[in-house]
Design an enzyme around this catalytic site. Structure first.
Site, PDB file in Angstrom:
ATOM      1  N   GLY A  36       0.802  -1.211   0.000  1.00 40.81           N
ATOM      2  CA  GLY A  36       0.000   0.000   0.000  1.00 40.81           C
ATOM      3  C   GLY A  36       0.836   1.263   0.000  1.00 40.81           C
ATOM      4  O   GLY A  36       0.494   2.248  -0.647  1.00 40.81           O
ATOM      5  N   GLY A  69       4.637   0.996   0.141  1.00 41.63           N
ATOM      6  CA  GLY A  69       6.047   0.675  -0.014  1.00 41.63           C
ATOM      7  C   GLY A  69       6.274  -0.425  -1.023  1.00 41.63           C
ATOM      8  O   GLY A  69       5.335  -0.988  -1.595  1.00 41.63           O
ATOM      9  N   LYS A 103      11.564  -4.265   3.011  1.00 43.12           N
ATOM     10  CA  LYS A 103      10.406  -3.405   2.743  1.00 43.12           C
ATOM     11  C   LYS A 103      10.818  -1.961   2.960  1.00 43.12           C
ATOM     12  O   LYS A 103      11.412  -1.612   3.986  1.00 43.12           O
ATOM     13  CB  LYS A 103       9.246  -3.750   3.673  1.00 43.12           C
ATOM     14  CG  LYS A 103       8.004  -2.918   3.427  1.00 43.12           C
ATOM     15  CD  LYS A 103       6.853  -3.384   4.291  1.00 43.12           C
ATOM     16  CE  LYS A 103       5.585  -2.596   4.023  1.00 43.12           C
ATOM     17  NZ  LYS A 103       4.453  -3.050   4.845  1.00 43.12           N
ATOM     18  N   ASP A 106      -5.827  -6.874   8.527  1.00 42.61           N
ATOM     19  CA  ASP A 106      -5.770  -7.056   7.071  1.00 42.61           C
ATOM     20  C   ASP A 106      -5.493  -8.505   6.728  1.00 42.61           C
ATOM     21  O   ASP A 106      -4.660  -8.818   5.883  1.00 42.61           O
ATOM     22  CB  ASP A 106      -4.682  -6.147   6.475  1.00 42.61           C
ATOM     23  CG  ASP A 106      -4.866  -5.972   4.963  1.00 42.61           C
ATOM     24  OD1 ASP A 106      -5.977  -6.263   4.469  1.00 42.61           O
ATOM     25  OD2 ASP A 106      -3.913  -5.552   4.290  1.00 42.61           O
TER      26      ASP A 106
END
Length: 742
Positions: free
Chosen positions: A30, A32, A49, A143
């Site tokens: 979202g 990176g 990341k 999520d």
């Protein structure tokens, strides 16, 4: 953090982050990107990341990234990806995570198909184990979805928790991919809890078992968000054996969902009953294990590659040359294998047919249950309507009895007052003197009427004269008493012949006087009875006037003559006929401005209900909002989704509800034809979007696709291939309804 699918570095990608040399790009999140990198210290592989930003990284994004690093470092479990290193304060913040060479569940379902029930339970247990560890650490993932669960043969690994989801809810393009796995409370922007992760787990397991999210298929993102907010599930195709596992996780009420530990305990109990391996080779179908093994082989090749990093800059989907084919088998063995494959195909076809039959039986059972529920509801509605009708009849009967009793008491009171008045009149006529004085002798014939009559003279010194006077007074007294008794006996007030409720007229004449009496009955309480009396004689005079009617009717009396007097006369009471309000009258009387109603125009010139029924304004059936209530019959604004709902009560009073239509995406209304296309529309109508007929006045069924500000213009309406976009302005021109032909 996947294995196969690595792409070369781009021009805007860094070459090194910290002590890690970047080898290729694994994917983007979202906010990176994720790279495969090798440590320059020990040569190990990690997934790095990094935070994406145009120009300098904002302080807000840097704080969010630091928060994700803090949360990820709190977890050190074999069921998640561990954090190896991080530098959130660097010019380009980064975090190095354990590299897991395994496919995501979303890729496995997309390329290898659905899972059997045993494999779904195995994945559920592993994911529930990861959630137990997160929740015990005070972390809500928020999520959970197939894209965020990697599947090596050792068991599921839950990744990407924290900041990615916090950013997703602010970017529509990223939210669209996860709406189908979001809990209803998250979709309504309410606080997320551990129960929210359980709902997302249930949606993920349903996707593994059926191959789609647990909602009706739709390409309309706004409609999908509405379905998720309402928890409007479509569980068609869910195997019966998995219903006890998945259905409780998808409960609309968070309090009714199980804990992750309950899901894990259920699997472990089954494992205890039939001891076996916990690795994926025992539970997953061969087509899934083949793809997972390919990922793991690629990961081993990357780890063993050492310094040969130049080979990693190409697409990692390329593979080594396969080994030579095995030696050809004999004809008999090939025939046996073909027969075995045919038997397997027939068995799979039989299982598919059995599943279809089971699905049809389940669907029929659901339809029967829904029909029985509707019949029970209709019977309950009829029972309640009958009870309301009986209660209304009892209330009306009670009011009628009370009214009759009140009228009876009024008539009795009127009768008593009339009797007292007549008795007073009779006594006055029979007793001309006061204080026990004797009656005066009749005046001489030549005396003037009304002149006083002189008493005969008597000597005060004559005792015989005084005795005669006393005897005369005593005799007159008894004569008066006899006259009064005779008058009362002739009048007979006890037979109640002259009551206040009688009507008619009468005239009596005696000597030189006469009187007239009349009465009138008015229904509905609109009139009143009036009684007047008049007598005439030789002289002039007037009698008193007083009010003796309980209903406000006045009585008057006048007299003309020297000494004649007429008593006041009493009128008959006026009976007001009241009307009991009907259920519709009470329903309209209870409506207030700001209420929402379950009603709409049916396309045939009337409303869907005979009386308004109030509902919560947030309910799906809140079709109208009341802007104003005008009992005096005032006018309302019409057009643009507004109009009037008139009602005339049983007492001829008028009520007018000024209403405004409440539009929602997906609803349909009726429109007329205008030049071969939809023209004027009745925005107060409501119609089934899949109906095959419309009222003769209309030609089109229009479906609402979006509600936007009017300033956006029609071009802002959602595009739908094969449909033109139409719009209407409502709410004083502030809002635009986007619609298409259904």
């Amino acid at each position: 953090m996947t294995g196969i699918g690595m792409k070369p570095l781009g021009g805007d990608d860094p070459q090194r982050l910290g002590v890690y040399r970047l080898l290729g790009r694994l994917g983007a999140g979202g906010m990176g990107r994720i790279y495969l990198a090798r440590s320059t210290v020990d040569g190990s592989l990690v997934a790095v990341k990094t935070l994406l930003a145009e120009g300098l990284v904002s302080e807000t994004d840097r704080r969010r990234f630091a928060r994700e690093v803090t949360l990820a470092r709190r977890i050190d479990s074999a069921f998640t990806a561990r954090v190896r290193d991080a530098d959130p304060g660097a010019e380009q913040p980064w975090m190095a995570i354990e590299y897991i060479p395994a496919p995501a569940l979303s890729e496995l379902v997309r390329s290898e198909g659905r899972l059997p029930g045993s494999a779904v339970r195995w994945i559920a247990a592993g994911t529930a184990q990861a959630l137990v560890i997160l929740h015990e650490a005070g972390i809500v993932h928020r999520d959970v979805k197939p894209q965020n669960i990697l599947l090596p043969l050792a068991g599921p690994r839950l990744i990407d928790f924290g900041i990615s989801h916090a950013n997703d809810i602010t970017r529509t393009s990223l939210t669209l991919g996860t709406i189908a796995f979001t809990s209803p409370e998250q979709a309504r922007a309410e606080p997320s809890t551990t129960a929210s992760d359980v709902y997302s787990l249930g949606a993920t397991l349903f996707h593994l078992a059926v191959g789609r999210p647990p909602y009706p298929e739709t390409a309309d993102t706004i409609r999908l968000l509405t379905l998720v907010q309402r928890g409007a599930l479509d569980l068609t195709g869910l195997p019966k054996e998995l219903t006890p596992l998945i259905r409780p996780c998808l409960a609309a009420d968070p309090a009714q969902r199980p804990e992750p530990a309950d899901v894990l305990r259920q699997f472990l109990e089954e494992l205890d009953r039939s001891p076996t391996s916990r690795r994926g080779e025992r539970w997953l179908p061969p087509r899934w294990t083949a793809l997972i093994e390919a990922y793991e082989a690629q990961g081993r090749a990357l780890r063993e590659g050492g310094g040969g990093d130049e080979a990693l800059t190409v697409d990692a989907r390329t593979r080594q040359v396969p080994p030579p084919a095995p030696t050809r088998v004999s004809t008999e063995e090939r025939a046996a294998r073909r027969e075995q494959a045919a038997r397997a195909a027939r068995k799979e076809e039989e299982q598919r047919a059995a599943r279809q039959k089971q699905e049809e039986r389940d669907r029929a059972e659901r339809e029967r249950a829904a029909r029985a529920a509707r019949e029970r509801k209709e019977a309950e509605d009829r029972r309640r309507a009958a009870a309301r009708a009986r209660a209304a009849a009892e209330a009306e009967k009670k009011q009628r009895r009370e009214r009759e009793e009140r009228e009876r008491r009024q008539r009795a009171e009127q009768a008593r007052r009339a009797q007292r008045a007549r008795a007073s009149g009779q006594a006055g006529a029979a007793s001309p003197g006061r204080g026990g004085a004797a009656s005066s002798p009749r005046p001489p014939s030549g005396a003037k009427a009304g002149a006083p009559t002189a008493a005969p003279r008597a000597s005060a010194s004559s005792p015989s004269s005084a005795a005669k006077t006393a005897d005369s007074s005593s005799g007159c007294f008894w004569v008066v008493i006899a006259v009064i008794a005779f008058a009362v006996f002739i009048w007979k007030p006890w037979d109640g012949s002259d009551t206040a409720g009688s009507t008619g007229s009468g005239t009596s004449t005696g000597g030189a006087s006469s009187s007239t009496s009349s009465g009138t009955y008015s229904s509905g309480g609109l009139g009143s009875a009036t009684t007047t009396g008049t007598s005439t004689g030789g002289g002039t005079g007037s009698g008193p006037t007083r009010d003796t009617s309980a209903s406000g009717t006045s009585t008057s009396g006048s007299s003309t003559g020297g000494s004649s007097t007429s008593g006041a006369t009493t009128s008959a009471p006026t009976t007001a006929v009241s009307r009991t309000p009907s259920p519709a009258d009470r329903a309209f009387a209870s409506v207030r401005a700001g209420d929402c109603l379950d009603a709409y125009q049916n396309g045939y010139g009337s409303w869907s209900r005979t009386a308004p029924e109030r509902v919560g304004c947030g309910a799906a059936d809140a079709y109208l909002r009341v802007l104003r209530v005008t009992p005096s019959g005032g006018g309302c604004t019409s057009g643009s989704g507004r109009g009037s709902w008139w009602h005339t009560g049983v007492d001829h009073t008028f009520t007018n509800l000024c209403v405004e239509r409440q539009f929602r995406t997906g609803q349909c209304f009726l429109a007329k034809a205008g030049g071969g296309r939809p023209g004027p529309a009745n925005l107060l109508t409501m119609w089934s979007c899949g109906a095959g007929r419309v009222p003769s006045e209309f030609s089109y069924i229009m479906q609402v696709t979006a509600l936007l500000p009017s300033s956006a213009g029609t071009n802002a309406c959602p595009a739908d291939p094969g449909h033109y976009r139409y719009s209407w302005n409502v709410y004083d021109g502030r809002t635009m309804i986007c619609a298409k032909v259904a």
